[in-house]
Design an enzyme around this catalytic site. Structure first.
Site, short mmCIF file in Angstrom:
data_model
loop_
_atom_site.label_atom_id
_atom_site.label_comp_id
_atom_site.label_asym_id
_atom_site.label_seq_id
_atom_site.Cartn_x
_atom_site.Cartn_y
_atom_site.Cartn_z
N PRO A 260 0.82 -1.22 0.00
CA PRO A 260 0.00 0.00 0.00
C PRO A 260 0.85 1.27 0.00
CG PRO A 260 -0.05 -1.10 2.15
CD PRO A 260 0.96 -1.81 1.33
N ARG A 298 -3.25 16.53 -8.10
CA ARG A 298 -4.32 15.53 -8.07
C ARG A 298 -5.71 16.08 -8.42
NH1 ARG A 298 -5.82 12.70 -4.57
NH2 ARG A 298 -5.72 10.63 -5.46
N CYS A 328 -0.28 30.17 -14.55
CA CYS A 328 -0.94 30.85 -15.66
C CYS A 328 -1.60 29.85 -16.58
CB CYS A 328 0.06 31.74 -16.39
SG CYS A 328 0.48 33.15 -15.37
N GLU A 329 -2.63 29.26 -16.04
CA GLU A 329 -3.37 28.18 -16.67
C GLU A 329 -4.44 27.82 -15.62
OE1 GLU A 329 -2.24 23.91 -18.53
OE2 GLU A 329 -0.65 25.33 -18.30
C1 LIG Z 1 1.25 2.56 -7.07
C2 LIG Z 1 1.39 1.16 -6.72
C3 LIG Z 1 0.99 0.70 -5.45
C4 LIG Z 1 0.38 1.58 -4.41
O1 LIG Z 1 -0.94 1.90 -4.69
P1 LIG Z 1 -1.82 2.73 -3.62
O2 LIG Z 1 -3.11 2.94 -4.28
O3 LIG Z 1 -1.11 4.00 -3.33
O4 LIG Z 1 -1.92 1.91 -2.39
C5 LIG Z 1 1.19 -0.64 -5.19
N1 LIG Z 1 1.74 -1.48 -6.09
C6 LIG Z 1 2.13 -1.07 -7.31
C7 LIG Z 1 2.74 -2.04 -8.25
C8 LIG Z 1 1.96 0.26 -7.66
O5 LIG Z 1 2.35 0.65 -8.88
#
Ligand SMILES: *Cc1c(COP(=O)(O)O)cnc(C)c1O
Length: 401
Positions: A260, A298, A328-329
């Protein structure tokens, strides 16, 4: 993180700045490990790309986490932060054979997600065990930008190609020691996740030398009121039970791994920015901050809604504001959001700014990337200096004209 501490941090380190709470990161880590405490061998590999500051990586090392990396540079950061190579897994997508070989040389666990590289790597290095990334073709969540398990995804080896994969493994005589999936960034429905896991278990039976099964990530955290959050405890109960019964069937205690990013660091971070201008137009009141999508992309990239609080006037009367940046966008953070009355000079606090915020920051408009502060053992400490003009010019060469 109380508002006074945050305001004090802005006073000391300027604006804008990212602030992370180490305690919250540790809490999330513990919550995840607790949910899976019925599994004999559990491995949490923090996904570095969410937030890659070396002090944050050191924090993860100090609590026994491993690392999930997607580039050789992330691997190098991890090693620099003190991780042992065997505590790092490398899960790239579309990188060169050469980079994979270089990472393997460092002793890091390799995870391969396409048949072409698998065959080349296996032919050249049959003695190095590799993990394979499977695409179970399960769609998790609704936003196709962040769902990577479905049929058109560029990630993973399709389950429909397992026969081909097995032939490569046999011909090269390589060892597969792990199988992996990462279906996307939103597990809204535990049953969907468990369904994908069944596909992984089924695939696992084809390999005799497994040491681990990696279920990737996709844990959802709430961004705004009413958002659904992955029920980690329920997932832990159900998946642990199924995993343990699979291990019995397989005849060996395997390690259950997760990787994670967002779940561990998103809620631990805030982004603090100062209001430069309050601009009233005929229909809208804009609050313009000293930042933009160069620092927090994001909302513009994914439509993410980060909660915003005016920490300089938290008890003020609520009014409607569109919070925008100085790029500036078009760089809108929030449209017509209820926020307590904003005056020029106030500090706005953006929540859920721990994951995929600083790591996606750029120098667009030749602005400096912000500073980062980690509150560790109750004490705010600077972990990245704000950039300076030298950083903008670094690597640029003036030619004679
Ligand atoms: C980005 C990524 C994660 C983490 O994903 P989250 O949504 O931030 O938990 C885990 N494994 C791989 C291979 C990723 O590319």
């Amino acid at each position: 993180m109380d508002y006074n501490t945050l305001l004090q941090i802005v006073k000391e380190y300027g604006s804008p700045t990212y602030v992370y709470d180490a305690e919250k990161i540790v809490l999330q880590y513990k919550r995840l490990t607790k949910a899976f405490n019925n599994v004999k061998q559990l491995r949490i590999n923090y996904a570095v790309k969410a937030l890659s500051n070396i002090s944050v990586l050191k924090l993860f090392n100090s609590i026994g986490s491993g690392l999930d990396t997607v580039s050789i540079q992330e691997v190098q950061l991890g090693l620099k932060a003190g991780f042992k190579p065997e505590d790092i897994i490398y899960t790239p997508n579309g990188v060169s054979l050469e980079e994979i070989e270089n990472v393997a040389e460092l002793g890091v666990q390799i995870n391969i997600d396409n048949l072409s590289i698998l065959e080349q790597f296996g032919s050249k290095h049959p003695k190095i065990p590799v993990c394979i990334r499977i695409n179970p073709h399960v769609m998790a969540g609704g936003n196709t930008n962040i769902s990577v398990g479905h049929i058109d995804s560029k990630f993973g080896i399709s389950i429909h190609q397992i026969p081909l994969l097995l032939r490569i493994v046999e011909n090269t005589n390589m060892t597969i020691n792990g199988i992996h999936m990462h279906t996307g960034s939103d597990i809204l429905d535990i049953d969907v996740f468990l369904y994908a896991s069944e596909i992984l278990f089924e695939t696992a039976k084809n390999f005799k030398n497994l040491e681990f099964i990696d279920f990737g990530s996709g844990f959802k955290v709430p961004y705004k009121k009413g958002d659904i959050e992955t029920n980690i405890e329920e997932l832990g109960k159900k998946l642990s039970k199924r995993f343990n019964s699979f291990c019995k069937e397989y005849g060996k205690d395997l390690t259950l791994a997760f990787e994670p990013g967002k779940f561990l660091v998103s809620e631990a971070g805030v982004f603090l920015a100062k209001v430069n201008v309050v601009k009233q137009t005929t229909s809208t009141v804009f609050a313009q901050i000293d930042s933009g999508f160069n620092h927090l992309i994001r909302p513009m990239l994914y439509g993410s809604q980060h909660e915003i609080e005016n920490i300089s006037n938290p008890k003020g009367r609520e009014r409607f504001y569109s919070v925008v940046g100085y790029i500036c966008e078009t760089d809108t953070f929030a449209n017509n959001r209820r926020i307590s009355e904003i005056n020029e000079g106030d500090i706005l606090c953006f929540k859920n700014a721990g994951a995929y915020c600083f790591t996606m920051a750029s120098n667009y408009n030749s602005r400096y990337r912000p500073s980062e502060v980690l509150i560790y053992k109750g004490k705010p400490q600077l972990i990245r200096q704000r950039e300076t003009f030298e950083d903008i010019l670094r690597n640029q060469l003036e030619i004679a004209m």
